[in-house]
Design an enzyme around this catalytic site. Structure first.
Site, mmCIF file in Angstrom:
data_model
loop_
_atom_site.group_PDB
_atom_site.id
_atom_site.type_symbol
_atom_site.label_atom_id
_atom_site.label_comp_id
_atom_site.label_asym_id
_atom_site.label_seq_id
_atom_site.Cartn_x
_atom_site.Cartn_y
_atom_site.Cartn_z
ATOM 1 N N GLY A 21 0.846 -1.201 0.000
ATOM 2 C CA GLY A 21 0.000 0.000 0.000
ATOM 3 C C GLY A 21 0.869 1.234 0.000
ATOM 4 O O GLY A 21 1.134 1.832 -1.041
ATOM 5 N N SER A 22 1.390 1.587 1.198
ATOM 6 C CA SER A 22 2.282 2.751 1.274
ATOM 7 C C SER A 22 3.535 2.544 0.426
ATOM 8 O O SER A 22 4.025 3.479 -0.206
ATOM 9 C CB SER A 22 2.725 2.974 2.727
ATOM 10 O OG SER A 22 1.618 3.111 3.565
ATOM 11 N N GLU A 33 -5.558 14.464 -5.957
ATOM 12 C CA GLU A 33 -6.354 13.614 -5.065
ATOM 13 C C GLU A 33 -6.298 14.147 -3.625
ATOM 14 O O GLU A 33 -7.318 14.204 -2.929
ATOM 15 C CB GLU A 33 -5.785 12.191 -5.127
ATOM 16 C CG GLU A 33 -6.549 11.185 -4.289
ATOM 17 C CD GLU A 33 -6.139 9.749 -4.589
ATOM 18 O OE1 GLU A 33 -5.135 9.542 -5.301
ATOM 19 O OE2 GLU A 33 -6.833 8.829 -4.098
ATOM 20 N N GLN A 72 -21.114 25.987 29.599
ATOM 21 C CA GLN A 72 -19.891 26.613 29.072
ATOM 22 C C GLN A 72 -19.041 25.595 28.295
ATOM 23 O O GLN A 72 -18.445 25.921 27.265
ATOM 24 C CB GLN A 72 -19.079 27.218 30.216
ATOM 25 C CG GLN A 72 -17.948 28.089 29.695
ATOM 26 C CD GLN A 72 -17.012 28.540 30.803
ATOM 27 O OE1 GLN A 72 -16.516 27.727 31.580
ATOM 28 N NE2 GLN A 72 -16.796 29.831 30.908
ATOM 29 N N HIS A 82 -23.393 15.012 21.158
ATOM 30 C CA HIS A 82 -24.689 14.363 20.896
ATOM 31 C C HIS A 82 -25.020 13.303 21.959
ATOM 32 O O HIS A 82 -26.089 12.695 21.906
ATOM 33 C CB HIS A 82 -24.682 13.669 19.527
ATOM 34 C CG HIS A 82 -25.009 14.566 18.370
ATOM 35 N ND1 HIS A 82 -24.134 15.495 17.858
ATOM 36 C CD2 HIS A 82 -26.131 14.664 17.613
ATOM 37 C CE1 HIS A 82 -24.694 16.115 16.826
ATOM 38 N NE2 HIS A 82 -25.912 15.642 16.672
ATOM 39 N N GLY A 83 -24.075 13.029 22.859
ATOM 40 C CA GLY A 83 -24.321 11.967 23.845
ATOM 41 C C GLY A 83 -24.555 10.634 23.141
ATOM 42 O O GLY A 83 -23.976 10.373 22.081
ATOM 43 N N GLY A 95 -2.491 7.851 0.402
ATOM 44 C CA GLY A 95 -1.240 8.066 1.146
ATOM 45 C C GLY A 95 -1.610 8.332 2.587
ATOM 46 O O GLY A 95 -2.337 9.289 2.879
ATOM 47 N N ASN A 117 -1.468 9.445 6.542
ATOM 48 C CA ASN A 117 -0.962 10.730 7.057
ATOM 49 C C ASN A 117 0.493 10.622 7.514
ATOM 50 O O ASN A 117 1.208 11.629 7.530
ATOM 51 C CB ASN A 117 -1.891 11.249 8.158
ATOM 52 C CG ASN A 117 -3.161 11.836 7.551
ATOM 53 O OD1 ASN A 117 -3.350 11.776 6.327
ATOM 54 N ND2 ASN A 117 -4.013 12.411 8.377
HETATM 55 C C1 LIG Z 1 -12.008 2.760 1.797
HETATM 56 C C2 LIG Z 1 -10.710 2.706 1.081
HETATM 57 C C3 LIG Z 1 -10.644 3.096 -0.271
HETATM 58 C C4 LIG Z 1 -9.440 3.003 -0.966
HETATM 59 N N1 LIG Z 1 -9.428 3.286 -2.309
HETATM 60 C C5 LIG Z 1 -8.308 2.995 -3.037
HETATM 61 C C6 LIG Z 1 -8.302 3.087 -4.458
HETATM 62 O O1 LIG Z 1 -9.305 3.485 -5.082
HETATM 63 N N2 LIG Z 1 -7.188 2.725 -5.121
HETATM 64 C C7 LIG Z 1 -6.050 2.295 -4.488
HETATM 65 O O2 LIG Z 1 -5.091 1.983 -5.154
HETATM 66 N N3 LIG Z 1 -6.025 2.184 -3.129
HETATM 67 C C8 LIG Z 1 -7.115 2.515 -2.396
HETATM 68 N N4 LIG Z 1 -7.098 2.399 -1.024
HETATM 69 C C9 LIG Z 1 -5.876 1.914 -0.379
HETATM 70 C C10 LIG Z 1 -5.146 2.966 0.438
HETATM 71 O O3 LIG Z 1 -4.583 3.955 -0.372
HETATM 72 C C11 LIG Z 1 -4.121 2.212 1.303
HETATM 73 O O4 LIG Z 1 -4.856 1.494 2.270
HETATM 74 C C12 LIG Z 1 -3.105 3.125 1.962
HETATM 75 O O5 LIG Z 1 -2.243 3.686 0.996
HETATM 76 C C13 LIG Z 1 -2.269 2.412 3.020
HETATM 77 O O6 LIG Z 1 -1.731 1.223 2.549
HETATM 78 P P1 LIG Z 1 -1.911 -0.135 3.398
HETATM 79 O O7 LIG Z 1 -3.367 -0.277 3.689
HETATM 80 O O8 LIG Z 1 -1.242 -1.210 2.665
HETATM 81 O O9 LIG Z 1 -1.186 0.163 4.767
HETATM 82 P P2 LIG Z 1 0.383 -0.042 5.078
HETATM 83 O O10 LIG Z 1 1.191 0.558 3.981
HETATM 84 O O11 LIG Z 1 0.618 -1.464 5.437
HETATM 85 O O12 LIG Z 1 0.557 0.857 6.377
HETATM 86 C C14 LIG Z 1 0.229 0.406 7.692
HETATM 87 C C15 LIG Z 1 0.681 1.473 8.689
HETATM 88 O O13 LIG Z 1 2.107 1.637 8.588
HETATM 89 C C16 LIG Z 1 2.409 2.989 8.377
HETATM 90 N N5 LIG Z 1 3.591 3.127 7.522
HETATM 91 C C17 LIG Z 1 3.862 2.492 6.347
HETATM 92 N N6 LIG Z 1 5.018 2.938 5.838
HETATM 93 C C18 LIG Z 1 5.495 3.887 6.681
HETATM 94 C C19 LIG Z 1 6.642 4.738 6.708
HETATM 95 N N7 LIG Z 1 7.544 4.733 5.712
HETATM 96 N N8 LIG Z 1 6.803 5.577 7.758
HETATM 97 C C20 LIG Z 1 5.889 5.628 8.760
HETATM 98 N N9 LIG Z 1 4.784 4.859 8.802
HETATM 99 C C21 LIG Z 1 4.573 4.000 7.766
HETATM 100 C C22 LIG Z 1 1.189 3.556 7.669
HETATM 101 O O14 LIG Z 1 1.137 4.973 7.785
HETATM 102 C C23 LIG Z 1 0.081 2.846 8.421
HETATM 103 O O15 LIG Z 1 -0.181 3.537 9.605
HETATM 104 C C24 LIG Z 1 -8.278 2.553 -0.296
HETATM 105 C C25 LIG Z 1 -8.335 2.200 1.050
HETATM 106 C C26 LIG Z 1 -9.527 2.256 1.727
HETATM 107 C C27 LIG Z 1 -9.567 1.816 3.154
#
Ligand SMILES: Cc1cc2nc3c(=O)[nH]c(=O)nc-3n(C[C@H](O)[C@H](O)[C@H](O)COP(=O)(O)OP(=O)(O)OC[C@H]3O[C@@H](n4cnc5c(N)ncnc54)[C@H](O)[C@@H]3O)c2cc1C
Length: 383
Positions: free
Chosen positions: A134-135, A248, A285, A344-345, A370, A372
């Site tokens: 993913g990342s 995006e 308050q 909203h409780g 990507g 945060n």
């Molecule tokens: C509802 C939904 C819709 C989506 N739609 C799409 C889409 O249309 N197309 C598409 O291609 N993808 C899509 N995604 C995928 C989304 O972009 C990925 O889930 C996201 O990029 C994170 O990848 P991962 O889930 O593999 O997490 P991982 O990469 O496994 O990350 C897990 C954790 O490790 C942290 N981490 C990873 N690397 C580092 C680093 N170098 N430094 C610090 N922390 C790190 C991450 O921040 C996270 O907290 C979607 C996801 C969801 C949930």
């Protein structure tokens, strides 16, 4: 003290008129079906062609390719109206795909695909993420290997927004699996019509955004014409993604601001009506202070996103500022909505209350496009 309402500097009369069209479309064609779409985990296919007829798709794509001929400000109106209606419809992702084609497609590719996307006959998806990557996109395993005038594509993608309806998929593949790191990645456009070896998995069961279409997709030796490569050569995919991700991230930041504004409005109304200890919650308050904090944060977010929108329209939004927007505005959205749930409780935890759904829907904003954490890396590289 005069109460002078803040106006986004990019707003004008043309956009105000367009906003009415978008709002009417959402109220007539999307809002009435939300409960059913949440059950079926996707919109009806006709929603796409109706959105095309209403002129709310590809609003910032030039007219010569069938788009609306506007700027990102038109997309911003669509994004805001959807967020303020609490509706998730994948037209943002659809626009992102169009912008990949616009930026890197040949004239033939642009004429072949963009008009159909604008009419909602072609539905776009962007497929980067895989079960194991993913990342860290250099870890993708989906390959597209040359065989004459075709690529043979094998692999799978997960979490794909619009996955069920998509018939035009912008797919990240390895065209050169032996190349080091990110160099072997390319983007190809997969036209799904009658495609042997292509399969969509069932809709994924998410925590929120239940009406949004999210699926796994599978490729088993799928043949895609070599002419569907985006760009002048193989291996450019990673830099293309890095360039386009600002679009995006800007859209997500804007959705976060609009959703924060909605949460604040809903909650202000609620605390003025809900009684406890013989008086409206607003008279405590703590309630006033919490809402004052939320309003301040939301307004700071609004001013920042408006600055980003203006810079983007002027062609000057850099990736670092876009990453700051995506990171800070989505964190702020989650904080604001969480405070609003608290005010909203118990009703704030009931799915029939919009604030509860917004709470569940907002969480993913900090994860997709990507995470945060990756945004902070992008920002830190600039230091
Ligand atoms: C509802 C939904 C819709 C989506 N739609 C799409 C889409 O249309 N197309 C598409 O291609 N993808 C899509 N995604 C995928 C989304 O972009 C990925 O889930 C996201 O990029 C994170 O990848 P991962 O889930 O593999 O997490 P991982 O990469 O496994 O990350 C897990 C954790 O490790 C942290 N981490 C990873 N690397 C580092 C680093 N170098 N430094 C610090 N922390 C790190 C991450 O921040 C996270 O907290 C979607 C996801 C969801 C949930």
């Amino acid at each position: 003290m005069p109460n002078i309402a803040y106006q986004s500097p990019w707003m004008n009369d043309d956009l105000r008129t367009f906003r009415k069209t978008v709002r009417r479309f959402i109220q007539e064609e999307l809002a009435p079906h939300q409960a059913r779409w949440r059950q079926q985990h996707r919109p009806d296919a006709e929603a796409w062609t109706k959105a095309g007829e209403a002129g709310v798709l590809l609003t910032d794509v030039p007219e010569k390719y069938g788009g609306g001929g506007g700027t990102f400000a038109h997309e911003a109106v669509v994004t805001e109206e959807l967020a303020q209606a609490g509706i998730h419809f994948g037209c943002g992702v659809h626009s992102i795909v169009a912008h990949y084609i616009l930026a890197y497609g040949s004239e033939d590719q642009k004429h072949r695909w963009l008009a159909g996307m604008s009419r909602g006959e072609l539905v776009g998806a962007i497929a980067m993420t895989e079960p194991g990557a993913g990342s860290d996109l250099q870890g993708i395993k989906t390959t597209a290997l040359r065989d004459g005038q075709h690529y043979v594509v094998s692999g799978s993608k997960t979490f794909i927004t619009n996955g069920w309806h998509a018939n035009l998929i912008c797919l990240a593949v390895k065209t050169d699996p032996k190349a080091a790191g990110l160099k072997g990645i390319s983007l190809i456009i997969v036209e799904r019509q009658n495609l042997a070896g292509y399969r969509v998995g069932s809709s994924l069961e998410k925590v929120g955004m239940h009406a949004q279409d999210t699926c796994e997709i599978f490729f088993d030796e799928v043949r895609v014409p070599v002419s569907n490569l985006l760009g002048s050569a193989e291996g450019l995919g990673f830099s293309q993604m890095m360039e386009q991700l600002s679009y995006e991230r800007l859209s997500i930041g804007l959705g976060a601001v609009a959703s924060s504004e909605l949460a604040l409005a809903i909650t202000t109304k609620y605390v003025k009506e809900r009684m406890a200890f013989g008086k409206p919650l607003m008279e405590f308050q703590n309630t006033r202070f919490k809402l004052a904090e939320c309003k301040t944060q939301s307004h700071i977010g609004r001013v920042f996103i408006d600055h980003c929108i203006e810079r983007f329209v002027a062609g000057q939004l850099d990736p670092v500022t876009a990453a700051m927007g995506k990171y800070w505005l989505t964190e702020s959205q989650c904080r604001i909505i969480d405070e609003c749930v608290q005010l909203h409780g118990g009703y704030g935890y009931m799915a029939e209350y919009p604030i509860a759904r917004m709470w569940a829907d907002s969480r993913v904003q900090r994860i997709y496009a990507g995470t945060n954490e990756i945004m902070k890396e992008v920002i830190a590289w600039s230091l």
